[in-house]
Design a protein around this motif. Structure first.
Motif, PDB file in Angstrom:
ATOM      1  N   THR A  63      16.176 -89.172  51.674  1.00 40.99           N
ATOM      2  CA  THR A  63      14.995 -88.481  51.147  1.00 40.99           C
ATOM      3  C   THR A  63      15.239 -86.981  51.094  1.00 40.99           C
ATOM      4  N   MET A  64      15.896 -86.447  52.113  1.00 39.39           N
ATOM      5  CA  MET A  64      16.170 -85.016  52.151  1.00 39.39           C
ATOM      6  C   MET A  64      17.108 -84.596  51.021  1.00 39.39           C
ATOM      7  N   ARG A  65      18.118 -85.419  50.739  1.00 49.51           N
ATOM      8  CA  ARG A  65      19.024 -85.087  49.635  1.00 49.51           C
ATOM      9  C   ARG A  65      18.281 -85.088  48.302  1.00 49.51           C
ATOM     10  N   ALA A  66      17.462 -86.110  48.081  1.00 43.92           N
ATOM     11  CA  ALA A  66      16.735 -86.205  46.814  1.00 43.92           C
ATOM     12  C   ALA A  66      15.719 -85.079  46.677  1.00 43.92           C
ATOM     13  N   THR A  67      15.049 -84.756  47.757  1.00 47.22           N
ATOM     14  CA  THR A  67      14.031 -83.699  47.712  1.00 47.22           C
ATOM     15  C   THR A  67      14.665 -82.344  47.496  1.00 47.22           C
ATOM     16  N   ALA A  68      15.786 -82.099  48.172  1.00 50.30           N
ATOM     17  CA  ALA A  68      16.473 -80.814  48.018  1.00 50.30           C
ATOM     18  C   ALA A  68      16.990 -80.612  46.600  1.00 50.30           C
ATOM     19  N   ALA A  69      17.248 -81.711  45.887  1.00 49.57           N
ATOM     20  CA  ALA A  69      17.770 -81.612  44.521  1.00 49.57           C
ATOM     21  C   ALA A  69      16.672 -81.475  43.477  1.00 49.57           C
ATOM     22  N   ALA A  70      15.418 -81.598  43.895  1.00 48.85           N
ATOM     23  CA  ALA A  70      14.298 -81.582  42.939  1.00 48.85           C
ATOM     24  C   ALA A  70      13.747 -80.174  42.762  1.00 48.85           C
ATOM     25  N   SER A  71      13.287 -79.882  41.556  1.00 47.78           N
ATOM     26  CA  SER A  71      12.636 -78.604  41.269  1.00 47.78           C
ATOM     27  C   SER A  71      11.187 -78.640  41.732  1.00 47.78           C
ATOM     28  N   VAL A  72      10.550 -77.481  41.766  1.00 49.96           N
ATOM     29  CA  VAL A  72       9.130 -77.423  42.102  1.00 49.96           C
ATOM     30  C   VAL A  72       8.328 -78.275  41.120  1.00 49.96           C
ATOM     31  N   GLU A  73       8.642 -78.171  39.845  1.00 47.34           N
ATOM     32  CA  GLU A  73       7.910 -78.945  38.842  1.00 47.34           C
ATOM     33  C   GLU A  73       8.064 -80.439  39.075  1.00 47.34           C
ATOM     34  N   GLU A  74       9.277 -80.883  39.395  1.00 41.56           N
ATOM     35  CA  GLU A  74       9.491 -82.308  39.655  1.00 41.56           C
ATOM     36  C   GLU A  74       8.717 -82.758  40.896  1.00 41.56           C
ATOM     37  N   LEU A  75       8.716 -81.936  41.927  1.00 39.88           N
ATOM     38  CA  LEU A  75       7.988 -82.292  43.142  1.00 39.88           C
ATOM     39  C   LEU A  75       6.487 -82.377  42.885  1.00 39.88           C
ATOM     40  N   VAL A  76       5.970 -81.457  42.075  1.00 43.39           N
ATOM     41  CA  VAL A  76       4.547 -81.496  41.726  1.00 43.39           C
ATOM     42  C   VAL A  76       4.223 -82.786  40.980  1.00 43.39           C
ATOM     43  N   ASN A  77       5.044 -83.135  40.016  1.00 44.91           N
ATOM     44  CA  ASN A  77       4.787 -84.334  39.215  1.00 44.91           C
ATOM     45  C   ASN A  77       4.868 -85.612  40.051  1.00 44.91           C
ATOM     46  N   LEU A  78       5.726 -85.618  41.055  1.00 48.19           N
ATOM     47  CA  LEU A  78       5.848 -86.785  41.927  1.00 48.19           C
ATOM     48  C   LEU A  78       4.680 -86.876  42.913  1.00 48.19           C
ATOM     49  N   ALA A  79       4.269 -85.727  43.452  1.00 47.93           N
ATOM     50  CA  ALA A  79       3.237 -85.734  44.495  1.00 47.93           C
ATOM     51  C   ALA A  79       1.830 -85.888  43.947  1.00 47.93           C
ATOM     52  N   ARG A  80       1.599 -85.431  42.729  1.00 48.00           N
ATOM     53  CA  ARG A  80       0.225 -85.433  42.221  1.00 48.00           C
ATOM     54  C   ARG A  80      -0.423 -86.817  42.242  1.00 48.00           C
ATOM     55  N   PRO A  81       0.210 -87.879  41.734  1.00 49.13           N
ATOM     56  CA  PRO A  81      -0.467 -89.184  41.773  1.00 49.13           C
ATOM     57  C   PRO A  81      -0.676 -89.702  43.195  1.00 49.13           C
ATOM     58  N   ARG A  82       0.183 -89.318  44.127  1.00 49.29           N
ATOM     59  CA  ARG A  82      -0.023 -89.733  45.520  1.00 49.29           C
ATOM     60  C   ARG A  82      -1.296 -89.104  46.080  1.00 49.29           C
ATOM     61  N   LEU A  83      -1.458 -87.809  45.827  1.00 49.34           N
ATOM     62  CA  LEU A  83      -2.637 -87.110  46.324  1.00 49.34           C
ATOM     63  C   LEU A  83      -3.894 -87.581  45.599  1.00 49.34           C
ATOM     64  N   GLU A  84      -3.776 -87.895  44.324  1.00 50.09           N
ATOM     65  CA  GLU A  84      -4.931 -88.436  43.598  1.00 50.09           C
ATOM     66  C   GLU A  84      -5.354 -89.777  44.172  1.00 50.09           C
ATOM     67  N   ALA A  85      -4.375 -90.594  44.610  1.00 53.18           N
ATOM     68  CA  ALA A  85      -4.718 -91.866  45.242  1.00 53.18           C
ATOM     69  C   ALA A  85      -5.475 -91.637  46.549  1.00 53.18           C
ATOM     70  N   LEU A  86      -5.028 -90.664  47.337  1.00 50.94           N
ATOM     71  CA  LEU A  86      -5.747 -90.336  48.567  1.00 50.94           C
ATOM     72  C   LEU A  86      -7.167 -89.867  48.258  1.00 50.94           C
ATOM     73  N   LEU A  87      -7.315 -89.059  47.221  1.00 50.73           N
ATOM     74  CA  LEU A  87      -8.644 -88.601  46.813  1.00 50.73           C
ATOM     75  C   LEU A  87      -9.547 -89.768  46.442  1.00 50.73           C
ATOM     76  N   ARG A  88      -9.039 -90.676  45.645  1.00 49.76           N
ATOM     77  CA  ARG A  88      -9.864 -91.824  45.240  1.00 49.76           C
ATOM     78  C   ARG A  88     -10.259 -92.679  46.442  1.00 49.76           C
ATOM     79  N   SER A  89      -9.435 -92.674  47.470  1.00 46.80           N
ATOM     80  CA  SER A  89      -9.746 -93.450  48.672  1.00 46.80           C
ATOM     81  C   SER A  89     -10.745 -92.746  49.574  1.00 46.80           C
ATOM     82  N   GLY A  90     -11.111 -91.501  49.224  1.00 48.15           N
ATOM     83  CA  GLY A  90     -12.134 -90.795  49.977  1.00 48.15           C
ATOM     84  C   GLY A  90     -11.691 -89.538  50.684  1.00 48.15           C
ATOM     85  N   ALA A  91     -10.431 -89.152  50.583  1.00 46.22           N
ATOM     86  CA  ALA A  91      -9.932 -87.961  51.278  1.00 46.22           C
ATOM     87  C   ALA A  91     -10.240 -86.714  50.461  1.00 46.22           C
ATOM     88  N   THR A  92     -11.099 -85.867  50.972  1.00 44.71           N
ATOM     89  CA  THR A  92     -11.495 -84.655  50.261  1.00 44.71           C
ATOM     90  C   THR A  92     -10.785 -83.409  50.779  1.00 44.71           C
TER      91      THR A  92
END
Length: 406
Positions: A109-138
């Protein structure tokens, strides 16, 4: 000024504002046939519907239960790559050391994350955080920690900053000092203290510093040095501790008034006593117990001892691929021995305290208007339901996220 009265609430259920300890975690206020007045994103009034103040803007919630928005105080939502091969190997009985030798484990995970750009990390994390939001996490804490290389750590935190501009939930960024290098350990810890932490503080990329204190990670003395550097630069401190071994990290964190100690699966009597005697929040993470088969953190013993217990998902690719704050709440009842009332308190006001926040987690005048309308008229469905989201509507600052097509 904007003002809306939310009515037709069969049950409005809330803990008292501020962190709750021990038996107080079971003390919820329940109002039947209630209403809630929101003014400029803050709760202005709560009470019986027949006593509601007059206002030109009203919203009928349709006869359902309302609870505070959930708060997830522990996630690793920013990462690249996957750990699917690790998962398959683990269920086949492959030891973790062999997974590492194959190139898997956390370092993949560290190798893959270190190789990713900020834009790539944002695009990967956004749907995860949206799922948490839909589950009730504000409100959601998001850690770095998969970079090792300092520039990668900074990219992770910059990704959190960009995600905050894209999402309606509050994101609380934390610098996590997670895994030591295989060589040059002392020099690495020194550089964390003299280079990485000052840079993070200068750029205002995090509000806290977390350390993983374990045999395979950082020692108690290394943790003490990192905590000192964090506090010298105005950052709060948190700790991963007692996940596999109780090394003294929990006692150190309590002594130094850390915001929280998280995991605690290996905590014993001494650690429970230290947490009960301190203002440090004990955060349990049942997704790890479910996914890895570890013993559950002793939440029942912590509550009975008088500790302030919080609850998080620990969303991450390796040990807790849990994308629902509501499901974490349901698991805590089944695996950690919490009552439904205690689990709600742990996921709201106590989780807020684990992030150093006092303005949210309760439905009371002066608190942020972050709340959930359930599908059900009975709030206990929030802890009962498995596999189906019992949350119908998520309100952040009094605004329904459905209006943003989340």
């Amino acid at each position: 000024m904007t003002e809306t009265l939310f009515s037709s609430i069969t049950q409005l259920v809330t803990p008292a504002p501020g962190p709750q300890r021990g038996a107080a975690m079971r003390e919820l206020t329940m109002l039947k046939d209630a209403a809630l007045l929101v003014r400029d994103g803050v709760i202005a009034w709560v009470g019986p519907r027949q006593d509601a103040p007059q206002t030109p803007h009203t919203q009928d919630l349709g006869g359902v239960a309302v609870v505070p928005g959930l708060i997830d105080p522990h996630t690793h939502a920013v990462w690249a790559g996957d750990r699917l091969a690790d998962f398959e190997a683990r269920v086949e009985g492959v030891p973790y050391e062999e997974m590492l030798a194959r190139g898997g484990g956390i370092r993949s995970t560290m190798r893959a994350t270190a190789a990713a750009s900020v834009e790539e990390l944002v695009n990967l994390a956004r749907p995860r955080l949206e799922a948490l939001l839909r589950s009730g996490a504000t409100t959601i804490e998001v850690k770095s920690g998969y970079g090792l290389d300092f520039e990668a750590e900074l990219r992770m935190l910059r990704a959190v900053r960009e995600l905050q501009a894209l999402l309606p939930a509050t994101l609380r960024p934390t610098l996590l000092i997670h895994v030591p290098p295989t060589t040059g350990r002392a020099e690495y810890v020194q550089a964390v203290c003299t280079d990485l932490i000052p840079r993070v503080a200068r750029e205002e990329l995090a509000v806290a510093v977390d350390v993983f204190c374990e045999r395979e990670a950082f020692s108690v003395e290394e943790t003490r040095a990192i905590f000192a550097a964090a506090r010298a630069h105005g950052l709060r401190v948190k700790l991963h501790a007692d996940q596999f071994h109780a090394l003294g990290g929990t006692e150190l964190a309590c002594h130094l008034e850390a915001l929280s100690v998280d995991h605690l699966e290996a905590s014993g009597e001494a650690q429970i006593a230290a947490l009960a005697a301190s203002d440090t929040v004990a955060t349990v993470l049942p997704g790890v117990t479910l996914h890895l088969g570890l013993p559950a953190a002793p939440a029942r013993l912590l509550v009975d001892a008088g500790a302030c217990v919080a609850l998080g998902t620990d969303l991450n690719p390796g040990s807790s691929p849990l994308f629902s704050a509501q499901f974490a709440l349901a698991l805590a009842v089944r695996l950690n021995g919490l009552t439904p009332a205690e689990a709600l308190t742990a996921s709201t006001v106590n989780a807020a305290a684990a992030l150093g926040l006092r303005d949210r987690g309760a439905l009371a005048a002066g608190q942020r208007a972050d709340f959930l309308a359930l599908h059900s008229p009975d709030w206990r469905d929030l802890t009962y339901t498995l596999g189906l989201n019992p949350v119908r509507d998520v309100f952040v600052g009094g605004q329904n996220l459905k209006e943003n097509a989340l």
